[in-house]
Scaffold this motif. Structure first.
Motif, PDB file in Angstrom:
ATOM      1  N   LEU A   1       9.326  35.653  18.514  1.00 26.47           N
ATOM      2  CA  LEU A   1       8.804  34.303  18.741  1.00 26.47           C
ATOM      3  C   LEU A   1       8.156  34.257  20.106  1.00 26.47           C
ATOM      4  O   LEU A   1       8.683  34.802  21.077  1.00 26.47           O
ATOM      5  CB  LEU A   1       9.934  33.271  18.708  1.00 26.47           C
ATOM      6  CG  LEU A   1      10.523  32.878  17.363  1.00 26.47           C
ATOM      7  CD1 LEU A   1      11.451  31.695  17.559  1.00 26.47           C
ATOM      8  CD2 LEU A   1       9.423  32.527  16.385  1.00 26.47           C
TER       9      LEU A   1
ATOM     10  N   LEU B   1      19.613  34.325  10.811  1.00 25.83           N
ATOM     11  CA  LEU B   1      18.296  34.381  11.447  1.00 25.83           C
ATOM     12  C   LEU B   1      18.222  33.321  12.548  1.00 25.83           C
ATOM     13  O   LEU B   1      17.767  33.586  13.659  1.00 25.83           O
ATOM     14  CB  LEU B   1      17.198  34.132  10.406  1.00 25.83           C
ATOM     15  CG  LEU B   1      17.060  35.181   9.305  1.00 25.83           C
ATOM     16  CD1 LEU B   1      16.051  34.736   8.258  1.00 25.83           C
ATOM     17  CD2 LEU B   1      16.638  36.515   9.885  1.00 25.83           C
TER      18      LEU B   1
ATOM     19  N   GLU C   1      20.695  31.844  14.150  1.00 27.25           N
ATOM     20  CA  GLU C   1      21.612  32.121  15.266  1.00 27.25           C
ATOM     21  C   GLU C   1      21.000  33.142  16.225  1.00 27.25           C
ATOM     22  O   GLU C   1      21.054  32.979  17.444  1.00 27.25           O
ATOM     23  CB  GLU C   1      22.938  32.626  14.706  1.00 27.25           C
ATOM     24  CG  GLU C   1      24.068  32.568  15.703  1.00 27.25           C
ATOM     25  CD  GLU C   1      25.326  33.188  15.128  1.00 27.25           C
ATOM     26  OE1 GLU C   1      25.831  32.634  14.131  1.00 27.25           O
ATOM     27  OE2 GLU C   1      25.771  34.212  15.656  1.00 27.25           O
ATOM     28  N   ALA C   2      20.413  34.203  15.648  1.00 30.42           N
ATOM     29  CA  ALA C   2      19.840  35.248  16.504  1.00 30.42           C
ATOM     30  C   ALA C   2      18.661  34.717  17.300  1.00 30.42           C
ATOM     31  O   ALA C   2      18.487  35.051  18.471  1.00 30.42           O
ATOM     32  CB  ALA C   2      19.410  36.431  15.646  1.00 30.42           C
ATOM     33  N   LEU C   3      17.832  33.845  16.663  1.00 29.04           N
ATOM     34  CA  LEU C   3      16.657  33.315  17.352  1.00 29.04           C
ATOM     35  C   LEU C   3      17.022  32.172  18.296  1.00 29.04           C
ATOM     36  O   LEU C   3      16.207  31.730  19.091  1.00 29.04           O
ATOM     37  CB  LEU C   3      15.631  32.820  16.326  1.00 29.04           C
ATOM     38  CG  LEU C   3      14.904  33.909  15.535  1.00 29.04           C
ATOM     39  CD1 LEU C   3      14.148  33.318  14.365  1.00 29.04           C
ATOM     40  CD2 LEU C   3      13.936  34.667  16.452  1.00 29.04           C
TER      41      LEU C   3
ATOM     42  N   GLN D   1       8.269  36.212  25.299  1.00 27.74           N
ATOM     43  CA  GLN D   1       8.538  36.368  23.876  1.00 27.74           C
ATOM     44  C   GLN D   1      10.025  36.627  23.669  1.00 27.74           C
ATOM     45  O   GLN D   1      10.686  37.207  24.522  1.00 27.74           O
ATOM     46  CB  GLN D   1       7.756  37.558  23.313  1.00 27.74           C
ATOM     47  CG  GLN D   1       6.306  37.265  23.074  1.00 27.74           C
ATOM     48  CD  GLN D   1       5.629  38.398  22.348  1.00 27.74           C
ATOM     49  OE1 GLN D   1       6.158  39.496  22.283  1.00 27.74           O
ATOM     50  NE2 GLN D   1       4.459  38.131  21.811  1.00 27.74           N
ATOM     51  N   ARG D   2      10.509  36.165  22.529  1.00 29.72           N
ATOM     52  CA  ARG D   2      11.901  36.470  22.178  1.00 29.72           C
ATOM     53  C   ARG D   2      11.876  37.343  20.929  1.00 29.72           C
ATOM     54  O   ARG D   2      11.379  36.925  19.895  1.00 29.72           O
ATOM     55  CB  ARG D   2      12.668  35.178  21.919  1.00 29.72           C
ATOM     56  CG  ARG D   2      14.126  35.418  21.579  1.00 29.72           C
ATOM     57  CD  ARG D   2      14.814  34.115  21.253  1.00 29.72           C
ATOM     58  NE  ARG D   2      14.803  33.222  22.401  1.00 29.72           N
ATOM     59  CZ  ARG D   2      14.815  31.893  22.287  1.00 29.72           C
ATOM     60  NH1 ARG D   2      14.803  31.312  21.115  1.00 29.72           N
ATOM     61  NH2 ARG D   2      14.817  31.142  23.368  1.00 29.72           N
ATOM     62  N   THR D   3      12.378  38.578  21.059  1.00 24.77           N
ATOM     63  CA  THR D   3      12.406  39.478  19.908  1.00 24.77           C
ATOM     64  C   THR D   3      13.846  39.752  19.516  1.00 24.77           C
ATOM     65  O   THR D   3      14.664  40.110  20.376  1.00 24.77           O
ATOM     66  CB  THR D   3      11.688  40.799  20.243  1.00 24.77           C
ATOM     67  OG1 THR D   3      10.338  40.508  20.573  1.00 24.77           O
ATOM     68  CG2 THR D   3      11.711  41.747  19.058  1.00 24.77           C
ATOM     69  N   VAL D   4      14.154  39.551  18.245  1.00 24.47           N
ATOM     70  CA  VAL D   4      15.514  39.798  17.754  1.00 24.47           C
ATOM     71  C   VAL D   4      15.420  40.614  16.470  1.00 24.47           C
ATOM     72  O   VAL D   4      14.355  40.707  15.857  1.00 24.47           O
ATOM     73  CB  VAL D   4      16.272  38.481  17.464  1.00 24.47           C
ATOM     74  CG1 VAL D   4      16.378  37.633  18.707  1.00 24.47           C
ATOM     75  CG2 VAL D   4      15.593  37.714  16.346  1.00 24.47           C
ATOM     76  N   TRP D   5      16.532  41.199  16.081  1.00 23.54           N
ATOM     77  CA  TRP D   5      16.596  41.914  14.793  1.00 23.54           C
ATOM     78  C   TRP D   5      17.828  41.421  14.038  1.00 23.54           C
ATOM     79  O   TRP D   5      18.919  41.306  14.614  1.00 23.54           O
ATOM     80  CB  TRP D   5      16.680  43.422  15.033  1.00 23.54           C
ATOM     81  CG  TRP D   5      16.758  44.237  13.775  1.00 23.54           C
ATOM     82  CD1 TRP D   5      15.729  44.579  12.962  1.00 23.54           C
ATOM     83  CD2 TRP D   5      17.924  44.832  13.197  1.00 23.54           C
ATOM     84  NE1 TRP D   5      16.187  45.350  11.918  1.00 23.54           N
ATOM     85  CE2 TRP D   5      17.524  45.517  12.034  1.00 23.54           C
ATOM     86  CE3 TRP D   5      19.276  44.850  13.553  1.00 23.54           C
ATOM     87  CZ2 TRP D   5      18.414  46.210  11.225  1.00 23.54           C
ATOM     88  CZ3 TRP D   5      20.169  45.532  12.748  1.00 23.54           C
ATOM     89  CH2 TRP D   5      19.736  46.207  11.596  1.00 23.54           C
ATOM     90  N   VAL D   6      17.647  41.069  12.792  1.00 24.33           N
ATOM     91  CA  VAL D   6      18.747  40.557  11.969  1.00 24.33           C
ATOM     92  C   VAL D   6      18.733  41.327  10.655  1.00 24.33           C
ATOM     93  O   VAL D   6      17.670  41.539  10.071  1.00 24.33           O
ATOM     94  CB  VAL D   6      18.566  39.058  11.658  1.00 24.33           C
ATOM     95  CG1 VAL D   6      19.783  38.510  10.940  1.00 24.33           C
ATOM     96  CG2 VAL D   6      18.307  38.273  12.913  1.00 24.33           C
TER      97      VAL D   6
ATOM     98  N   GLN E   1      23.248  41.330  14.099  1.00 27.63           N
ATOM     99  CA  GLN E   1      22.185  40.702  14.892  1.00 27.63           C
ATOM    100  C   GLN E   1      22.033  41.486  16.184  1.00 27.63           C
ATOM    101  O   GLN E   1      23.027  41.806  16.811  1.00 27.63           O
ATOM    102  CB  GLN E   1      22.570  39.282  15.294  1.00 27.63           C
ATOM    103  CG  GLN E   1      22.717  38.316  14.158  1.00 27.63           C
ATOM    104  CD  GLN E   1      23.208  36.964  14.663  1.00 27.63           C
ATOM    105  OE1 GLN E   1      23.199  36.678  15.861  1.00 27.63           O
ATOM    106  NE2 GLN E   1      23.633  36.134  13.745  1.00 27.63           N
ATOM    107  N   ILE E   2      20.802  41.780  16.548  1.00 34.24           N
ATOM    108  CA  ILE E   2      20.566  42.354  17.867  1.00 34.24           C
ATOM    109  C   ILE E   2      19.728  41.352  18.639  1.00 34.24           C
ATOM    110  O   ILE E   2      18.619  40.997  18.226  1.00 34.24           O
ATOM    111  CB  ILE E   2      19.834  43.705  17.778  1.00 34.24           C
ATOM    112  CG1 ILE E   2      20.689  44.708  17.007  1.00 34.24           C
ATOM    113  CG2 ILE E   2      19.534  44.247  19.171  1.00 34.24           C
ATOM    114  CD1 ILE E   2      20.015  46.034  16.761  1.00 34.24           C
ATOM    115  N   THR E   3      20.293  40.846  19.741  1.00 37.10           N
ATOM    116  CA  THR E   3      19.553  39.932  20.596  1.00 37.10           C
ATOM    117  C   THR E   3      19.449  40.576  21.977  1.00 37.10           C
ATOM    118  O   THR E   3      19.922  41.704  22.161  1.00 37.10           O
ATOM    119  CB  THR E   3      20.254  38.570  20.697  1.00 37.10           C
ATOM    120  OG1 THR E   3      21.605  38.801  21.077  1.00 37.10           O
ATOM    121  CG2 THR E   3      20.249  37.853  19.358  1.00 37.10           C
TER     122      THR E   3
ATOM    123  N   ARG F   1      25.713  42.007  17.594  1.00 36.54           N
ATOM    124  CA  ARG F   1      26.819  41.243  17.010  1.00 36.54           C
ATOM    125  C   ARG F   1      26.949  41.599  15.537  1.00 36.54           C
ATOM    126  O   ARG F   1      25.954  41.634  14.816  1.00 36.54           O
ATOM    127  CB  ARG F   1      26.566  39.754  17.133  1.00 36.54           C
ATOM    128  CG  ARG F   1      27.293  39.096  18.283  1.00 36.54           C
ATOM    129  CD  ARG F   1      27.316  37.586  18.104  1.00 36.54           C
ATOM    130  NE  ARG F   1      25.975  37.064  17.950  1.00 36.54           N
ATOM    131  CZ  ARG F   1      25.236  36.632  18.959  1.00 36.54           C
ATOM    132  NH1 ARG F   1      25.705  36.644  20.171  1.00 36.54           N
ATOM    133  NH2 ARG F   1      24.024  36.169  18.728  1.00 36.54           N
TER     134      ARG F   1
END
Lengths: 115, 331
Positions: free
Chosen positions: A5, A42, A44-46, B171-176, B233-235, B240
């Protein structure tokens, strides 16, 4: 599913989330029929509201990219139109270029130069 | 003879030997046994169930064929199984401990039934049952020890650092990602429903004998449901993992503890079955065969979980790890 994002993007959040999911599906990390992670995770992670993610998922269902099935969650129905993926990337490029003072014509000129 | 040949000849020899014992000993003593025989003992130590001689014999041999055949099939199915020490030791423990458990159970049953006129007159089993469990544990340990010598090769692995993900400021990049085993959740759900049914019957009819069954079914069902699905989840700062529909329990791994991550193809045969395997520091969460995310800790341990899209997860994790020292330095 890798989601990015842009925190400076001024468009509504659900549109940005839909774009991020569309890109992840287009990149091929999920095959047709594969199940997506639950919306709650999704969100929660964002770090955003689950309803925003649900709205994005519904938009993608209306586009024909995703399918909702009772008891089976959300799965991939079809690959998104490549044109829409490129369009999203161009829109991001134009907004970034705008921050540096480039007008649309300048960007088009740049693309001509490097291609 | 190669490792595979040696393992199989020992396993088959052991299997044949125990099969002969399981069949020959009861047949030799047949004239001194009641018909039917006592086959189940209550908590008080007195016999409370019986079976015809032939059924009991077939049951014991059948279970042994399942265990022995399953172990041999497991060793043959994938060539990696015997070349990894942990899975080889697991098979050795299963063959030796399981076999001794069945022989012990049979000997205890026979000695309790020996020279009694009817099954209800069979002797008590109290200490014999404990002895059988002790023999099984000892046998499992010896079997694992016997299978220990030999190579310990790591399974096929991408091993190499995967691509990195470009991270930009702003930017915020995460993986779920998620994984679910429909069979396990189905079995868990059915057990839970059956347990609740038993509890309802026990409550309505005042039948207290049903309570232990109900409690065991509910507990097993809850455990199966909990570990039938997982989400990762990877933040920015951590990895987690949460299990089950209630998202409890949860596991939390800070990025600082991670050295690197990669994806690997693994199957349940290689890690000793489905579910959570291994010890803390070297645990594997195996819910289906195929793509797994492997996280190597700075401390040397590793954590493996079967999960979709592991390649991207590993890439993001490696990117975050590479970035971590500068970000902690500036904050």
């Amino acid at each position: 599913m890798l989601l990015t994002l842009d925190l400076n993007d001024l468009r509504p959040l659900h549109e940005q989330v839909a774009e991020a999911i569309r890109r992840a599906v287009a990149e091929g990390s999920y095959a047709l029929g594969d199940r997506l992670p639950p919306a709650r995770d999704l969100a929660e992670a964002l770090g955003i509201n689950a309803n925003t993610v649900l709205r994005a998922l519904r938009d993608l269902r209306d586009e024909g990219v995703l399918e909702f099935r009772r008891g089976r969650g959300v799965s991939v129905l079809s690959r998104p139109d490549p044109r829409s993926v490129i369009e999203e990337k161009l829109r991001a490029l134009l907004s970034e270029a705008g921050q540096y003072g480039y007008r649309h014509d300048d960007v088009i000129e740049l693309i001509r130069e490097i291609s | 003879m190669g490792l595979r040949g040696r393992f199989l000849s020992v396993a088959v020899g052991w299997f044949a030997l125990l099969t002969v014992v399981l069949v020959a000993v009861p047949l030799a003593l047949r004239n001194r046994l009641p018909e039917p025989m006592a086959s189940h003992w209550g908590p008080s130590g007195a016999p409370d169930g019986s079976m015809p001689f032939a059924v009991l014999l077939a049951l014991q041999v059948g279970i042994w064929v399942l265990i022995g055949g399953g172990a041999c099939a497991g060793a043959l199915r994938d060539s990696w199984v015997l070349r990894r020490r942990a899975s080889r030791m697991g098979l050795g423990a299963l063959l030796c401990g399981g076999g001794l458990f069945l022989v012990g159970l049979q000997l205890v049953t026979l000695s309790a039934n020996l020279d009694v006129p009817t099954w209800s007159g069979a002797a008590s089993l109290s200490w014999g049952a404990l002895l059988v469990v002790a023999v099984m544990l000892l046998g499992g340990w010896l079997g694992a020890l016997a299978a220990r010598p030999g190579p310990d090769e790591s399974p096929r692995s991408s091993g190499t650092a995967t691509e990195t993900i470009p991270l930009r400021p702003g930017q915020r990049t995460v993986w779920v990602s998620s994984v679910r085993n429909g069979w396990v959740s189905g079995i868990g759900g059915s057990l839970l429903a059956a347990g609740a049914g038993f509890a309802a019957v026990a409550l309505l009819n005042g039948n207290d004998a049903l309570w232990p069954h109900s409690v065991i079914m509910i507990v097993t069902g809850l455990l199966a449901l909990t570990f039938s699905s997982a989400r990762v989840q990877i933040t920015e700062d951590c990895l987690r993992i949460s299990y089950g529909p209630l998202r409890r329990p949860r596991k939390h791994i800070p990025i600082e503890r991670v050295q690197r991550a990669w994806s690997e193809e693994r199957s349940p045969w290689e890690v000793g079955g489905w579910g959570i395997r291994g010890m803390p520091g070297a645990a594997t969460v195996m819910l289906r065969s195929g793509e797994c995310l492997v996280v190597g800790y700075v401390s040397g341990g590793r954590f493996t979980i079967s999960i979709d899209d592991a390649e991207h997860g590993a890439a993001l994790l490696n990117t975050l790890v590479a970035r971590a020292p500068t970000s902690t330095g500036s904050s």
